[in-house]
Design a protein around this motif. Structure first.
Motif, PDB file in Angstrom:
ATOM      1  N   THR A 155     -48.268  50.468  10.881  1.00 10.48           N
ATOM      2  CA  THR A 155     -47.803  49.421  11.769  1.00 10.48           C
ATOM      3  C   THR A 155     -48.310  48.055  11.322  1.00 10.48           C
ATOM      4  N   THR A 156     -47.591  47.031  11.698  1.00 10.02           N
ATOM      5  CA  THR A 156     -48.042  45.646  11.484  1.00 10.02           C
ATOM      6  C   THR A 156     -48.059  44.874  12.801  1.00 10.02           C
ATOM      7  N   ASP A 157     -47.739  45.552  13.884  1.00 12.76           N
ATOM      8  CA  ASP A 157     -47.692  44.917  15.199  1.00 12.76           C
ATOM      9  C   ASP A 157     -48.819  45.479  16.058  1.00 12.76           C
ATOM     10  N   PHE A 158     -49.783  44.648  16.379  1.00 12.78           N
ATOM     11  CA  PHE A 158     -50.938  45.072  17.166  1.00 12.78           C
ATOM     12  C   PHE A 158     -50.955  44.437  18.555  1.00 12.78           C
ATOM     13  N   SER A 159     -49.813  43.966  19.008  1.00 13.08           N
ATOM     14  CA  SER A 159     -49.727  43.327  20.318  1.00 13.08           C
ATOM     15  C   SER A 159     -49.580  44.340  21.445  1.00 13.08           C
ATOM     16  N   ALA A 160     -49.191  45.557  21.099  1.00 11.78           N
ATOM     17  CA  ALA A 160     -48.993  46.604  22.099  1.00 11.78           C
ATOM     18  C   ALA A 160     -49.119  47.960  21.399  1.00 11.78           C
ATOM     19  N   GLU A 197     -48.178  51.533  19.849  1.00  9.59           N
ATOM     20  CA  GLU A 197     -46.971  52.040  19.207  1.00  9.59           C
ATOM     21  C   GLU A 197     -46.305  53.099  20.083  1.00  9.59           C
ATOM     22  N   ASP A 206     -53.847  50.477  25.680  1.00  5.47           N
ATOM     23  CA  ASP A 206     -53.243  49.156  25.838  1.00  5.47           C
ATOM     24  C   ASP A 206     -54.257  48.093  26.247  1.00  5.47           C
ATOM     25  N   LEU A 244     -56.699  47.112  21.351  1.00  5.49           N
ATOM     26  CA  LEU A 244     -55.650  46.666  20.434  1.00  5.49           C
ATOM     27  C   LEU A 244     -56.219  45.764  19.343  1.00  5.49           C
ATOM     28  N   GLU A 277     -56.379  46.480  15.116  1.00  2.00           N
ATOM     29  CA  GLU A 277     -56.043  45.549  14.036  1.00  2.00           C
ATOM     30  C   GLU A 277     -57.204  45.409  13.066  1.00  2.00           C
ATOM     31  N   TYR A 336     -57.243  48.443  10.736  1.00  2.00           N
ATOM     32  CA  TYR A 336     -56.270  48.331   9.645  1.00  2.00           C
ATOM     33  C   TYR A 336     -56.684  47.263   8.639  1.00  2.00           C
ATOM     34  N   ASP A 337     -57.069  46.080   9.128  1.00  2.09           N
ATOM     35  CA  ASP A 337     -57.382  44.971   8.229  1.00  2.09           C
ATOM     36  C   ASP A 337     -58.599  45.272   7.360  1.00  2.09           C
TER      37      ASP A 337
END
Length: 515
Positions: free
Chosen positions: A57-62, A64, A381, A386, A390, A393-394
């Motif tokens: 994923t690249t979206d960490f706002s919510a 998956e 959530d 969240l 990130e 992953y980073d």
């Protein structure tokens, strides 16, 4: 995070037959088929869908989609008591739940020595580490380390072996580490014995504190263990003996791990770091007693076993001294130098096909182990969780602790069939550095390599087992301590955690505790 890949490597294996006869067999990654599974092949459409859903994923706002259920349809509600790891797969069905409960009874059984009036429960030892499976896997979770010199911590023991020769077992021309049993003590040291026999040893542990300075004025204290096999009961250890401490791991999600296609695990191998990212995961290739051929290692701290059934049989034999069709010796781990142990009364029973656990019993324990369910995620959530995801992953943690797989579509295991799962492991071997090294190889695993541990359920460890005790020997008393012990390939990621702002580090831990 960049995906890793490599062309199939060739492993030239020599397989020992009887006596000293051997033959060479060339094995490629493509040869490591899932012969333990009745697989319905994937369609091209399914393969495309799987590639899309398992992409990083690249979206960490919510959260998956489906992330709340790490075991797919097998996921269970997260309980708030010590039974959180002891639930059957949510999709197991009525008949399956009955088999699960019978298997649970065998898993919890307390074995006794022979002869006994309870013929179905005798055969313990004569040498053993525990009297039942759940004595080590506390509430189906992790074991614990001794809390003092008088604490009999049956969850922790020492594996032992010596360098072997090319006619004693499976050998590999490329990458295999031949080992043999210690002539007096076998492959495992047992710290208990039935009446009339000596235990093999007493495990002595000494800890040295190591202070680690973290960013923003924080510090952490690691405990560095030294292990000694004290009070030896059967003479000296071999001068070349290699010892490795092992603590019982948690049991959840094993059937789903077994159902991951071997090809999907092998696709992430990068033995020579061809992509230059510093990560060189390697598969362990082990011999299957059950299928009489090489297979991909999936289970155990160094991925030394290919199937749950073989893992169960080996644990019965080594930990409890119980025979089964895959480990038929009724004396368990006794060596030829322990004649009284080999000649002792045993519990082999004609009513159980001449074993102490027959095929039916072994299959029930295997079924139980296969269906211990993974609890649902908590707080996924939460903004801090969240943010921690990130950071995970980073920082590159997902390079080895790979989040997602899709299991094979199976004809006869509906609980594990075609599930999107989130184990957070690549199930490959990685060099973890000198700090965690045991200097004892196992199959292709070197003395500094360990299988990436799955992270699902890690945040519930203390709730289930009463203590945290992470890593292969339980030395880490918190998730942060476990992270700080990472070395070797993971050293840059560990250093990033040390240097990152405290808010990021706290968020990372919050994310891991939510798994």
């Amino acid at each position: 995070m960049r995906p890793r890949w490599t062309k199939p490597n060739k492993l030239a294996l020599c397989v020992a037959l009887t006596g000293s006869a051997t033959f060479a067999q060339t094995v490629t990654y493509d040869d490591l088929q899932d012969i333990h599974l009745n697989v319905i092949p994937r369609t091209s459409d399914e393969a495309a869908r799987i590639a899309a859903v398992t992409a990083p994923t690249t979206d960490f706002s919510a959260p998956e989609r489906f992330e709340e259920n790490p075991a797919g349809a097998a996921t269970v509600r997260a309980r708030t008591n010590a039974d959180a790891f002891s639930q059957p797969s949510a999709n197991i069905g009525f008949e399956g739940e009955l088999d699960f409960k019978v298997g649970n009874g065998l898993f919890r059984k307390i074995w006794v020595s022979s002869p006994s009036s309870t013929l179905a429960s005798d055969g313990l030892g004569p040498l053993y580490n525990a009297r039942g499976c759940q004595n080590c896997h506390i509430k189906d979770g992790r074991g614990h380390t001794p809390e003092g010199p008088d604490d009999n911590a049956v969850s922790l023991f020492l594996r032992i072996s010596i360098p072997g020769s090319y006619d004693e077992q499976i050998e590999a021309i490329e990458g295999f580490h031949p080992t043999a049993a210690d002539p007096n003590y076998g492959f495992q040291l047992q710290d208990f014995a039935v009446a009339g026999h000596n235990a093999e040893y007493r495990l002595d542990i000494q800890y040295e504190d190591i202070e680690i300075e973290l960013s923003d004025g924080e510090t952490a204290t690691l405990r560095s263990p030294t292990y000694t096999a004290a009070d030896l009961g059967y003479g000296d250890l071999h001068p070349d003996a290699m010892l490795s401490p092992r603590i019982a791991p948690q049991m959840i999600g094993l059937g789903l791990i077994e159902a991951i296609p071997a090809a999907d695990i092998l696709a992430n191998a990068d033995e020579n770091d061809a992509d230059g990212d510093g990560i060189s995961g390697r598969p362990n290739i082990v011999w299957s007693t059950e299928f009489d051929q090489p297979m991909l290692g999936r289970f155990g701290l160094k991925a030394g076993n290919p199937t749950i059934k073989q893992q169960s049989a080996d644990a019965f034999a080594g930990d409890i001294g119980i025979s089964s069709p895959l480990s038929p010796n009724p004396w368990g781990e006794c060596t030829v130098g322990q004649a009284d142990c080999i000649n002792a009364r045993h519990g082999n029973d004609d009513a159980q096909d001449g074993f102490e656990v027959d095929e039916i019993g072994l299959d029930l324990v295997t079924f139980y182990s296969r269906n211990l369910a993974v609890p649902a995620r908590r707080d996924l959530d939460d903004p801090q969780v969240l943010a921690g995801k990130e950071v995970f992953y980073d920082t590159g943690c997902a390079s080895c602790h790979m989040p997602k797989f899709v299991t094979s579509r199976l004809e006869d295991r509906p609980e594990q069939s075609f599930q999107l799962i989130w184990p957070y492991s690549d199930f490959l071997l990685h060099d973890m550095g000198e700090g965690l090294a045991d200097h004892r190889p196992e199959a292709r695993a070197t003395g500094t390599e360990w299988r990436t541990a799955p992270l699902w359920g890690i945040g519930m460890t203390e709730q289930v087992s009463g203590a945290v005790n992470l890593l292969h020997d339980g030395r880490a008393r918190s998730i942060l301590e476990a992270v700080l012990w990472h070395g070797g390939e993971a050293a840059p990621h560990r250093d990033a955690v040390i240097d990152m702002p405290k808010t990021d580090r706290d968020a990372l831990i919050a994310f891991l505790e939510s798994l």
